[in-house]
Design a protein around this motif. Sequence first.
Motif, PDB file in Angstrom:
ATOM      1  N   ARG A 198     -10.516  -4.091  -6.889  1.00 31.68           N
ATOM      2  CA  ARG A 198      -9.282  -3.781  -6.162  1.00 31.68           C
ATOM      3  C   ARG A 198      -8.265  -4.900  -6.384  1.00 31.68           C
ATOM      4  N   TYR A 199      -7.081  -4.516  -6.842  1.00 33.01           N
ATOM      5  CA  TYR A 199      -6.037  -5.482  -7.164  1.00 33.01           C
ATOM      6  C   TYR A 199      -4.939  -5.476  -6.113  1.00 33.01           C
ATOM      7  N   GLY A 200      -4.426  -6.682  -5.829  1.00 37.25           N
ATOM      8  CA  GLY A 200      -3.202  -6.836  -5.061  1.00 37.25           C
ATOM      9  C   GLY A 200      -2.125  -7.414  -5.956  1.00 37.25           C
ATOM     10  N   ILE A 201      -0.925  -6.847  -5.902  1.00 33.49           N
ATOM     11  CA  ILE A 201       0.202  -7.273  -6.738  1.00 33.49           C
ATOM     12  C   ILE A 201       1.234  -7.944  -5.851  1.00 33.49           C
ATOM     13  N   ILE A 202       1.482  -9.219  -6.082  1.00 35.40           N
ATOM     14  CA  ILE A 202       2.481  -9.966  -5.312  1.00 35.40           C
ATOM     15  C   ILE A 202       3.734 -10.072  -6.186  1.00 35.40           C
ATOM     16  N   ILE A 248      -5.426  -0.308  -7.657  1.00 44.55           N
ATOM     17  CA  ILE A 248      -4.409  -1.154  -7.032  1.00 44.55           C
ATOM     18  C   ILE A 248      -4.314  -0.723  -5.574  1.00 44.55           C
ATOM     19  N   THR A 249      -4.699  -1.615  -4.688  1.00 44.09           N
ATOM     20  CA  THR A 249      -4.800  -1.264  -3.275  1.00 44.09           C
ATOM     21  C   THR A 249      -3.665  -1.814  -2.427  1.00 44.09           C
ATOM     22  N   ALA A 250      -2.921  -2.799  -2.962  1.00 43.77           N
ATOM     23  CA  ALA A 250      -1.867  -3.409  -2.143  1.00 43.77           C
ATOM     24  C   ALA A 250      -0.795  -4.035  -3.022  1.00 43.77           C
ATOM     25  N   VAL A 251       0.441  -3.946  -2.562  1.00 43.83           N
ATOM     26  CA  VAL A 251       1.550  -4.663  -3.186  1.00 43.83           C
ATOM     27  C   VAL A 251       2.339  -5.360  -2.087  1.00 43.83           C
ATOM     28  N   SER A 252       2.980  -6.464  -2.457  1.00 45.04           N
ATOM     29  CA  SER A 252       3.884  -7.118  -1.510  1.00 45.04           C
ATOM     30  C   SER A 252       5.159  -7.503  -2.228  1.00 45.04           C
ATOM     31  N   ASP A 253       6.273  -7.352  -1.522  1.00 47.18           N
ATOM     32  CA  ASP A 253       7.575  -7.736  -2.068  1.00 47.18           C
ATOM     33  C   ASP A 253       8.570  -7.726  -0.915  1.00 47.18           C
ATOM     34  N   PHE A 256       3.420  -4.294   1.627  1.00 49.87           N
ATOM     35  CA  PHE A 256       3.706  -5.344   2.599  1.00 49.87           C
ATOM     36  C   PHE A 256       4.990  -6.068   2.217  1.00 49.87           C
ATOM     37  N   ALA A 257       5.734  -6.512   3.213  1.00 43.82           N
ATOM     38  CA  ALA A 257       6.967  -7.263   2.950  1.00 43.82           C
ATOM     39  C   ALA A 257       6.680  -8.722   2.652  1.00 43.82           C
ATOM     40  N   ASP A 258       5.523  -9.214   3.030  1.00 44.01           N
ATOM     41  CA  ASP A 258       5.184 -10.629   2.890  1.00 44.01           C
ATOM     42  C   ASP A 258       3.798 -10.745   2.257  1.00 44.01           C
ATOM     43  N   HIS A 259       3.662 -11.664   1.296  1.00 44.27           N
ATOM     44  CA  HIS A 259       2.369 -11.815   0.617  1.00 44.27           C
ATOM     45  C   HIS A 259       1.265 -12.277   1.562  1.00 44.27           C
ATOM     46  N   ARG A 260       1.636 -12.979   2.622  1.00 45.76           N
ATOM     47  CA  ARG A 260       0.621 -13.442   3.570  1.00 45.76           C
ATOM     48  C   ARG A 260       0.001 -12.274   4.330  1.00 45.76           C
ATOM     49  N   GLU A 261       0.796 -11.235   4.576  1.00 43.00           N
ATOM     50  CA  GLU A 261       0.252 -10.037   5.201  1.00 43.00           C
ATOM     51  C   GLU A 261      -0.732  -9.348   4.257  1.00 43.00           C
ATOM     52  N   ALA A 272      -3.976 -11.292   4.314  1.00 44.54           N
ATOM     53  CA  ALA A 272      -4.701 -11.144   5.570  1.00 44.54           C
ATOM     54  C   ALA A 272      -5.361  -9.778   5.706  1.00 44.54           C
ATOM     55  N   ALA A 273      -4.883  -8.783   4.953  1.00 44.80           N
ATOM     56  CA  ALA A 273      -5.391  -7.411   5.086  1.00 44.80           C
ATOM     57  C   ALA A 273      -6.785  -7.238   4.496  1.00 44.80           C
ATOM     58  N   GLY A 274      -7.214  -8.135   3.608  1.00 42.60           N
ATOM     59  CA  GLY A 274      -8.553  -8.067   3.046  1.00 42.60           C
ATOM     60  C   GLY A 274      -8.809  -6.853   2.175  1.00 42.60           C
ATOM     61  N   LEU A 275      -7.788  -6.415   1.461  1.00 44.33           N
ATOM     62  CA  LEU A 275      -7.890  -5.187   0.669  1.00 44.33           C
ATOM     63  C   LEU A 275      -8.170  -5.428  -0.806  1.00 44.33           C
ATOM     64  N   CYS A 276      -8.239  -6.703  -1.231  1.00 40.86           N
ATOM     65  CA  CYS A 276      -8.218  -6.990  -2.668  1.00 40.86           C
ATOM     66  C   CYS A 276      -9.394  -7.850  -3.121  1.00 40.86           C
TER      67      CYS A 276
END
Length: 361
Positions: free
Chosen positions: A4-8, A29-34, A54-59, A62-66
Amino acid sequence: MTIRYGIIGSGMMGREHMRNIGLLEGTEITAVSDPHAESREQAAGPDGGRCRAFADHRELLAAGLCDALVIASPNDTHADILRDVLATKLPVLVEKPLCATVEDCRAVLKLAEGRAAPVWVAMEYRYMPPVERLRAELAGGTAGRLRMISIREHRFPFLAKVGDWNRFSARTGGTLVEKCCHFFDLMRLLSGAEAVRVYASGAMDVNFVDERYDGRMPDILDNAFVVVDFDNGVRAMLDLCMFAEGSWWQEQVAVTGDKARIEAFVPGPARFSPDGRERMSEVVISSRATKQPVREEIHVDETILAAGDHHGSTFFQHRKFLDLVRHGGTPEVSLEDGLKSVLIGAAAEESARTGRAVELG
């Protein structure tokens, strides 16, 4: 097991990463932030149906999705984002340049000391198939003893980005850091040596000269020559022009030794060509003994070519990064590699400003 990838950072480059990850089996791809709503909504898909946004990479963290992260945000945000990301245990691929300044790069290396999870700096140009072929021929002794490296990039201007961040050296590190760290990384890789001296001549002559942002004029170079001397006697040259989108080849990489010259020729993205069609790259080997150049087309799957603007290199890089995430090992492009490419780029920017060669200790 699905990774599972997160894209910041879900702008143009972030979405290129997403398309290429999507071509690899066993990925999601489970999460993006920008912070830019339109960018993250476009990346997340209609009604957020593709992944969490998510609007913030810290969120996102914290979500534990990646299981792994890709950082593709503007250059000047990398240092702050990495401070948070390096505190996790997740593998990371961070876009080039590592940071916009040498000082920030050094701070990141310090923070990463002792970290078990890998950090890979995304130097895509290493993984262009014609460049990989050139590297293999060089390593196999085809050129003989390497003496000279020549890299030419004649291309289109910087594209429009959110907040116009790529118009200013303060946010990018300058063109010779932002754009050209790729090439300085290649020079180090091909020469197998470290830079000791950098001389550059460059200017902003054509692009963006009539643009103003809150009364400020862009200050990024749009053309330059850079000469780099290495500690093993190899010398390298970069010829950059960013108002030459009519060029048949966007990148040309040449290595010349005492036996032969090896050249890789790479076309620009199909979406910028007059007919919108992909073209094959080429490798040419010119032997001093035969005086008969041997030319070969390098074929890349069109689905891979269509997934980005970097002639398939983003896909091939991600394939190796995914293998690292699954099986462990050492990143092929380390944080130290990222630092040293920025160091050469920053020296080139200084040389272009002052007109003097810069010695690297």
